[in-house]
Scaffold this motif. Sequence first.
Motif, PDB file in Angstrom:
ATOM      1  N   LYS A 116      -7.276   7.731  -4.924  1.00 15.70           N
ATOM      2  CA  LYS A 116      -8.657   7.250  -5.015  1.00 15.70           C
ATOM      3  C   LYS A 116      -8.886   6.510  -6.331  1.00 15.70           C
ATOM      4  O   LYS A 116      -9.511   5.440  -6.362  1.00 15.70           O
ATOM      5  CB  LYS A 116      -9.618   8.428  -4.893  1.00 15.70           C
ATOM      6  CG  LYS A 116     -11.086   8.045  -4.931  1.00 15.70           C
ATOM      7  CD  LYS A 116     -11.976   9.277  -4.791  1.00 15.70           C
ATOM      8  CE  LYS A 116     -13.452   8.902  -4.888  1.00 15.70           C
ATOM      9  NZ  LYS A 116     -14.325  10.107  -4.790  1.00 15.70           N
ATOM     10  N   TYR A 160      -1.072  -6.045  -2.201  1.00 15.76           N
ATOM     11  CA  TYR A 160      -1.689  -6.956  -3.162  1.00 15.76           C
ATOM     12  C   TYR A 160      -0.645  -7.924  -3.697  1.00 15.76           C
ATOM     13  O   TYR A 160       0.540  -7.597  -3.821  1.00 15.76           O
ATOM     14  CB  TYR A 160      -2.296  -6.170  -4.340  1.00 15.76           C
ATOM     15  CG  TYR A 160      -3.455  -5.281  -3.950  1.00 15.76           C
ATOM     16  CD1 TYR A 160      -4.766  -5.738  -4.031  1.00 15.76           C
ATOM     17  CD2 TYR A 160      -3.221  -3.985  -3.484  1.00 15.76           C
ATOM     18  CE1 TYR A 160      -5.824  -4.915  -3.667  1.00 15.76           C
ATOM     19  CE2 TYR A 160      -4.272  -3.162  -3.119  1.00 15.76           C
ATOM     20  CZ  TYR A 160      -5.572  -3.640  -3.206  1.00 15.76           C
ATOM     21  OH  TYR A 160      -6.618  -2.833  -2.834  1.00 15.76           O
ATOM     22  N   THR A 192     -17.832  -0.712 -17.141  1.00  9.27           N
ATOM     23  CA  THR A 192     -17.222  -0.091 -15.954  1.00  9.27           C
ATOM     24  C   THR A 192     -16.124   0.894 -16.358  1.00  9.27           C
ATOM     25  O   THR A 192     -16.036   2.002 -15.819  1.00  9.27           O
ATOM     26  CB  THR A 192     -16.629  -1.175 -15.028  1.00  9.27           C
ATOM     27  OG1 THR A 192     -17.659  -2.079 -14.652  1.00  9.27           O
ATOM     28  CG2 THR A 192     -16.019  -0.555 -13.780  1.00  9.27           C
ATOM     29  N   ASN A 248      -9.537  -2.299  -7.194  1.00 12.56           N
ATOM     30  CA  ASN A 248     -10.801  -3.005  -6.929  1.00 12.56           C
ATOM     31  C   ASN A 248     -11.286  -3.738  -8.175  1.00 12.56           C
ATOM     32  O   ASN A 248     -11.810  -4.857  -8.096  1.00 12.56           O
ATOM     33  CB  ASN A 248     -11.874  -2.024  -6.461  1.00 12.56           C
ATOM     34  CG  ASN A 248     -11.633  -1.524  -5.040  1.00 12.56           C
ATOM     35  OD1 ASN A 248     -10.881  -2.142  -4.288  1.00 12.56           O
ATOM     36  ND2 ASN A 248     -12.267  -0.425  -4.683  1.00 12.56           N
ATOM     37  N   LYS A 251      -7.146   3.155  -6.340  1.00  9.57           N
ATOM     38  CA  LYS A 251      -7.908   2.200  -5.533  1.00  9.57           C
ATOM     39  C   LYS A 251      -9.049   1.597  -6.357  1.00  9.57           C
ATOM     40  O   LYS A 251      -9.330   0.393  -6.262  1.00  9.57           O
ATOM     41  CB  LYS A 251      -8.457   2.905  -4.293  1.00  9.57           C
ATOM     42  CG  LYS A 251      -9.271   2.021  -3.366  1.00  9.57           C
ATOM     43  CD  LYS A 251      -8.432   0.914  -2.753  1.00  9.57           C
ATOM     44  CE  LYS A 251      -9.235   0.093  -1.761  1.00  9.57           C
ATOM     45  NZ  LYS A 251      -8.473  -1.055  -1.234  1.00  9.57           N
ATOM     46  N   LEU A 252      -9.692   2.416  -7.185  1.00 10.11           N
ATOM     47  CA  LEU A 252     -10.766   1.912  -8.045  1.00 10.11           C
ATOM     48  C   LEU A 252     -10.225   0.890  -9.041  1.00 10.11           C
ATOM     49  O   LEU A 252     -10.849  -0.149  -9.291  1.00 10.11           O
ATOM     50  CB  LEU A 252     -11.442   3.069  -8.788  1.00 10.11           C
ATOM     51  CG  LEU A 252     -12.339   3.994  -7.960  1.00 10.11           C
ATOM     52  CD1 LEU A 252     -12.791   5.185  -8.797  1.00 10.11           C
ATOM     53  CD2 LEU A 252     -13.560   3.234  -7.442  1.00 10.11           C
ATOM     54  N   TYR A 253      -9.051   1.192  -9.612  1.00 11.93           N
ATOM     55  CA  TYR A 253      -8.441   0.241 -10.554  1.00 11.93           C
ATOM     56  C   TYR A 253      -8.092  -1.065  -9.853  1.00 11.93           C
ATOM     57  O   TYR A 253      -8.303  -2.155 -10.395  1.00 11.93           O
ATOM     58  CB  TYR A 253      -7.178   0.850 -11.178  1.00 11.93           C
ATOM     59  CG  TYR A 253      -7.439   1.751 -12.362  1.00 11.93           C
ATOM     60  CD1 TYR A 253      -7.963   1.225 -13.548  1.00 11.93           C
ATOM     61  CD2 TYR A 253      -7.160   3.106 -12.321  1.00 11.93           C
ATOM     62  CE1 TYR A 253      -8.207   2.034 -14.646  1.00 11.93           C
ATOM     63  CE2 TYR A 253      -7.403   3.930 -13.412  1.00 11.93           C
ATOM     64  CZ  TYR A 253      -7.924   3.393 -14.564  1.00 11.93           C
ATOM     65  OH  TYR A 253      -8.166   4.198 -15.646  1.00 11.93           O
ATOM     66  N   ASP A 261       0.829  -1.203   0.000  1.00 11.14           N
ATOM     67  CA  ASP A 261       0.000   0.000   0.000  1.00 11.14           C
ATOM     68  C   ASP A 261       0.868   1.258   0.000  1.00 11.14           C
ATOM     69  O   ASP A 261       0.535   2.246  -0.664  1.00 11.14           O
ATOM     70  CB  ASP A 261      -0.920   0.014   1.231  1.00 11.14           C
ATOM     71  CG  ASP A 261      -1.988  -1.071   1.154  1.00 11.14           C
ATOM     72  OD1 ASP A 261      -2.381  -1.446   0.033  1.00 11.14           O
ATOM     73  OD2 ASP A 261      -2.435  -1.536   2.226  1.00 11.14           O
ATOM     74  N   ARG A 290      -4.997 -10.145  -5.714  1.00 11.17           N
ATOM     75  CA  ARG A 290      -5.713 -10.505  -4.493  1.00 11.17           C
ATOM     76  C   ARG A 290      -5.165  -9.671  -3.347  1.00 11.17           C
ATOM     77  O   ARG A 290      -3.971  -9.357  -3.284  1.00 11.17           O
ATOM     78  CB  ARG A 290      -5.578 -12.001  -4.187  1.00 11.17           C
ATOM     79  CG  ARG A 290      -4.171 -12.502  -3.978  1.00 11.17           C
ATOM     80  CD  ARG A 290      -4.124 -14.012  -3.779  1.00 11.17           C
ATOM     81  NE  ARG A 290      -2.762 -14.497  -3.729  1.00 11.17           N
ATOM     82  CZ  ARG A 290      -2.023 -14.578  -2.620  1.00 11.17           C
ATOM     83  NH1 ARG A 290      -2.546 -14.203  -1.453  1.00 11.17           N
ATOM     84  NH2 ARG A 290      -0.787 -15.034  -2.657  1.00 11.17           N
ATOM     85  N   ARG A 291      -6.059  -9.295  -2.465  1.00 14.76           N
ATOM     86  CA  ARG A 291      -5.693  -8.452  -1.343  1.00 14.76           C
ATOM     87  C   ARG A 291      -4.972  -9.264  -0.266  1.00 14.76           C
ATOM     88  O   ARG A 291      -5.387 -10.391   0.062  1.00 14.76           O
ATOM     89  CB  ARG A 291      -6.959  -7.819  -0.751  1.00 14.76           C
ATOM     90  CG  ARG A 291      -6.730  -6.905   0.437  1.00 14.76           C
ATOM     91  CD  ARG A 291      -6.057  -5.627   0.033  1.00 14.76           C
ATOM     92  NE  ARG A 291      -5.800  -4.767   1.203  1.00 14.76           N
ATOM     93  CZ  ARG A 291      -5.000  -3.727   1.193  1.00 14.76           C
ATOM     94  NH1 ARG A 291      -4.374  -3.388   0.081  1.00 14.76           N
ATOM     95  NH2 ARG A 291      -4.814  -3.007   2.270  1.00 14.76           N
ATOM     96  N   GLU A 326      -9.068  -6.727  -8.580  1.00  8.38           N
ATOM     97  CA  GLU A 326      -9.385  -7.719  -7.549  1.00  8.38           C
ATOM     98  C   GLU A 326     -10.679  -8.450  -7.883  1.00  8.38           C
ATOM     99  O   GLU A 326     -10.777  -9.677  -7.707  1.00  8.38           O
ATOM    100  CB  GLU A 326      -9.503  -7.029  -6.186  1.00  8.38           C
ATOM    101  CG  GLU A 326      -9.651  -8.002  -5.020  1.00  8.38           C
ATOM    102  CD  GLU A 326      -9.740  -7.288  -3.680  1.00  8.38           C
ATOM    103  OE1 GLU A 326      -9.720  -7.998  -2.644  1.00  8.38           O
ATOM    104  OE2 GLU A 326      -9.838  -6.042  -3.653  1.00  8.38           O
ATOM    105  N   GLY A 327     -11.658  -7.711  -8.390  1.00  5.88           N
ATOM    106  CA  GLY A 327     -12.934  -8.331  -8.768  1.00  5.88           C
ATOM    107  C   GLY A 327     -12.794  -9.345  -9.879  1.00  5.88           C
ATOM    108  O   GLY A 327     -13.585 -10.286  -9.980  1.00  5.88           O
TER     109      GLY A 327
END
Length: 316
Positions: free
Chosen positions: A156, A178, A213, A163, A159-161, A143, A172-173, A166-167
């Motif tokens: 911010k 990561y 998205t 996520n 973080k969206l990228y 991080d 993976r977190r 990760e989706g």
Amino acid sequence: MSIMLDKVAKRHAFSNYGHLVLVDKPEYNETENLYVSTLRSDYPLLIQDDLLPEKRTMHVLKIGKLGTISINSDNQIVKEKTSSREDIIANLNLFFKLWKERAERIVITASSNNLVRISESSHFFDPIISVLFYLWDEHEILDDDINAQRSPERRKKMKLYLNLLEGLEIVRRVDDGYREGNVFHSLKEEVNHNEEEFRNVVLSHIIQQRYPTLRDVFQLTILEPTIHIDNSIYLPELESEQTVYRNIRSIKRDYGYYYDRPINPLDLKLILKRLVKAEAISQKGKYYSGNEELLKNMLDMKKSMPDLGQEFLIRA
């Protein structure tokens, strides 16, 4: 009685909705104590082949249940139970929106590997590529490394990228950062550990799975004109299920018809050249068409999808 009801329904439809809206025979509805006609359309779609003019055909888009007309026992239209002209136009617009969106899903899924070759858009994926390359070498990204020397706004967005990745199980977190996800490893194996090919196959996977998205959340609209032009090439071919050759004037006209907006001819020419170079479409002299192999894959996808009419009935 039934003949008179039929005439009343058809007269109302023609005067209020125009000649493209068809009227089924009225049927008695016991619950409403009314005679109800269903409105639908066999909407004509002209498919013109500019290289082979004899292949000009009129294709019909069947649109079910655009609305209804209700008639009482005195042969009078019951307005509050009858679809307005605005209702019919809204449902027609909905059908064409679903029609274009389904074609876009098919085109994006089949062409994603080709679209990532359009290098002019690659720098917009730099936040994703930076994560991929870092993990390729280091296997873990902290991080603190992600946030270092970034403004709050950029943190911010990153973080969206993350996520998003990760989706898709690309990352993976872990406790403080990561690591590679399952899909990261499987795609790495797929390209035999070739780093550049890995980047392309991951971006292809993301476009294929998460294009809405990227467009709506990340405002990544750089691909939108390219995808719309690509879709304008393939829409007639998906309907006629064969190659259709068109010149730049026809493509410009169809783009305006499908998307209700103009496009500058210089921009259109540039996009077509990039699509040809990426082998997303084909060129034969001054004529453009879909890539034969991609079109075959698209038609297979279309046949495996639910009928568009069913989706329309659910959404209407």
